[in-house]
Scaffold this active site. Structure first.
Site, mmCIF file in Angstrom:
data_model
loop_
_atom_site.group_PDB
_atom_site.id
_atom_site.type_symbol
_atom_site.label_atom_id
_atom_site.label_comp_id
_atom_site.label_asym_id
_atom_site.label_seq_id
_atom_site.Cartn_x
_atom_site.Cartn_y
_atom_site.Cartn_z
ATOM 1 C CG HIS A 77 42.453 120.750 84.175
ATOM 2 N ND1 HIS A 77 42.834 120.016 83.077
ATOM 3 C CD2 HIS A 77 41.436 121.554 83.770
ATOM 4 C CE1 HIS A 77 42.068 120.358 82.043
ATOM 5 N NE2 HIS A 77 41.219 121.289 82.431
ATOM 6 C CG ASN A 135 27.549 120.288 82.025
ATOM 7 O OD1 ASN A 135 28.681 120.487 81.566
ATOM 8 N ND2 ASN A 135 27.263 120.430 83.296
ATOM 9 C CB ALA A 167 34.138 122.655 78.880
ATOM 10 C CG MET A 222 36.463 121.185 87.446
ATOM 11 S SD MET A 222 36.669 119.424 87.138
ATOM 12 C CE MET A 222 34.960 118.857 87.261
ATOM 13 C CB SER A 223 40.261 125.298 84.076
ATOM 14 O OG SER A 223 39.243 125.816 83.246
ATOM 15 C CB SER A 277 37.236 120.217 77.807
ATOM 16 O OG SER A 277 38.029 119.976 78.907
ATOM 17 C CE1 TYR A 280 41.478 116.960 85.897
ATOM 18 C CE2 TYR A 280 40.283 119.007 86.252
ATOM 19 C CZ TYR A 280 40.713 118.000 85.417
ATOM 20 O OH TYR A 280 40.382 118.028 84.092
ATOM 21 C CD GLU A 281 45.479 117.183 83.879
ATOM 22 O OE1 GLU A 281 46.133 116.355 83.236
ATOM 23 O OE2 GLU A 281 45.152 118.300 83.433
ATOM 24 C CG HIS A 313 35.567 114.297 79.998
ATOM 25 N ND1 HIS A 313 35.770 115.659 80.176
ATOM 26 C CD2 HIS A 313 36.526 113.904 79.127
ATOM 27 C CE1 HIS A 313 36.810 116.045 79.453
ATOM 28 N NE2 HIS A 313 37.274 115.001 78.803
ATOM 29 C CG HIS A 372 42.645 119.375 77.656
ATOM 30 N ND1 HIS A 372 42.798 120.708 77.970
ATOM 31 C CD2 HIS A 372 41.463 119.004 78.160
ATOM 32 C CE1 HIS A 372 41.741 121.116 78.651
ATOM 33 N NE2 HIS A 372 40.920 120.101 78.790
HETATM 34 N N1 HPA Z 1 31.226 121.423 86.453
HETATM 35 C C1 HPA Z 1 32.558 121.611 86.466
HETATM 36 N N2 HPA Z 1 33.312 121.615 85.375
HETATM 37 C C2 HPA Z 1 32.671 121.434 84.199
HETATM 38 C C3 HPA Z 1 31.297 121.232 84.112
HETATM 39 C C4 HPA Z 1 30.522 121.226 85.309
HETATM 40 O O1 HPA Z 1 29.297 121.060 85.321
HETATM 41 N N3 HPA Z 1 30.996 121.097 82.796
HETATM 42 C C5 HPA Z 1 32.157 121.203 82.118
HETATM 43 N N4 HPA Z 1 33.179 121.403 82.962
#
Ligand code: HPA
Length: 275
Positions: free
Chosen positions: A84, A237, A114, A213-214, A31, A86-87, A249, A62
């Site tokens: 992903h 973050n 990310a 998440m990937s 991302s 989750y998709e 996001h 993406h």
């Molecule tokens: N958690 C999960 N996936 C992420 C995060 C997070 O804090 N930041 C960017 N992708």
């Protein structure tokens, strides 16, 4: 299971009809990190939608292109965006692109994402070399089910899932470029919700430095096929509970964009050293 092998080979053959360059190295961009393709020469950009059978991501940020290009005289292929778990809830589909890349000839992969910083000493905007991972997706493993020996062994070793030589090249690149590069363990949750503060504390106890998440499914499948892998997280973050602000996001994308210049420089220099 033969089905997966023929599917991957057929999609690879379709791609080769559009671009038949020999590629040994592939890069998966996470991302907000798609800008890396701007530094490539002799580009051939193929939207995933033009490749029948290539899984597509619907996530904002993406782009959804397979990009062939050249960097420092080396041919490579880049996935600008990924699907992903989750998709689609289908872990075999999530990892199909890596099977396809392998069928195209790739033996080395750089995977990027990310991620949230779970290590309290890490800051948003920093980059992290992934030294190991924890599969906490509870989506099982992409290797569950009958094994196809043409891809790899039933019980693949994961003691060096992230290749030491490639990782060292990235480490040295960061040092020479004066880019701060943290190192640590990436823990994959399946998402799409961000983690709760309690889940982040759990991940910390398990030894995680970043949460996302990937990546993990792709790395498992790449190792299954004997590919060498290196990974970089862009820590967009502080993970939930480690800062006052809520996660979004948009923030992930914006911080990704800000860190992109360093990210692109690091990746390009690392690739130069891989030769
Ligand atoms: N958690 C999960 N996936 C992420 C995060 C997070 O804090 N930041 C960017 N992708």
């Amino acid at each position: 299971m033969g089905h997966l092998y023929s599917m991957a080979s057929e999609v690879a053959a379709r791609i080769q009809k559009i671009c038949d360059r020999k590629v040994d190295l592939c890069v998966i961009l996470g991302s907000g990190l798609g800008a890396f393709v701007d530094c490539l020469e002799d580009k051939v950009v193929i939207p995933y939608s033009d490749i029948e059978g290539f899984p597509r991501s619907g996530v904002h940020g993406h782009a959804g292109n397979l990009v062939f290009g050249r960097l420092h005289g080396q041919d490579l292929v880049v996935m600008q965006g990924r699907i992903h778990y989750y998709e689609c809830g289908d872990i075999k589909l999530v990892t199909l692109p890596v099977r396809i890349l392998h069928c195209l000839g790739c033996t080395r992969m750089i995977v990027t994402n990310a991620a949230g910083a779970a290590n309290a000493a890490f800051d948003a905007g920093e980059l992290m070399l992934i030294t190991d991972h924890i599969n906490f997706m509870q989506a099982s493993s992409p290797l569950v089910g009958e094994n196809d020996d043409r891809f790899g062994p039933r019980f693949p070793d994961m003691s060096e899932a992230y290749n030491k030589v490639m990782s060292e090249a990235l480490r040295q690149s960061a040092k020479d470029l004066g880019i701060k590069l943290q190192e640590g363990v990436y823990c994959a949750f399946h998402g799409p919700e961000y983690e709760t503060p309690a889940e982040v504390r759990l991940a910390q106890v398990l030894g995680a430095d970043a949460v996302g998440m990937s990546t993990v499914p792709e790395v498992l499948v790449a190792n299954h096929m004997g590919m060498k892998v290196a990974g970089i997280s862009c820590l967009t973050n502080k993970a939930a509970g480690l800062s006052e602000s809520k996660l979004s996001h948009d923030e992930v994308m914006e911080t990704g964009r800000q860190a992109a210049a360093d990210f692109v420089k690091l990746l390009a220099e690392g690739i130069r050293r891989f030769q």
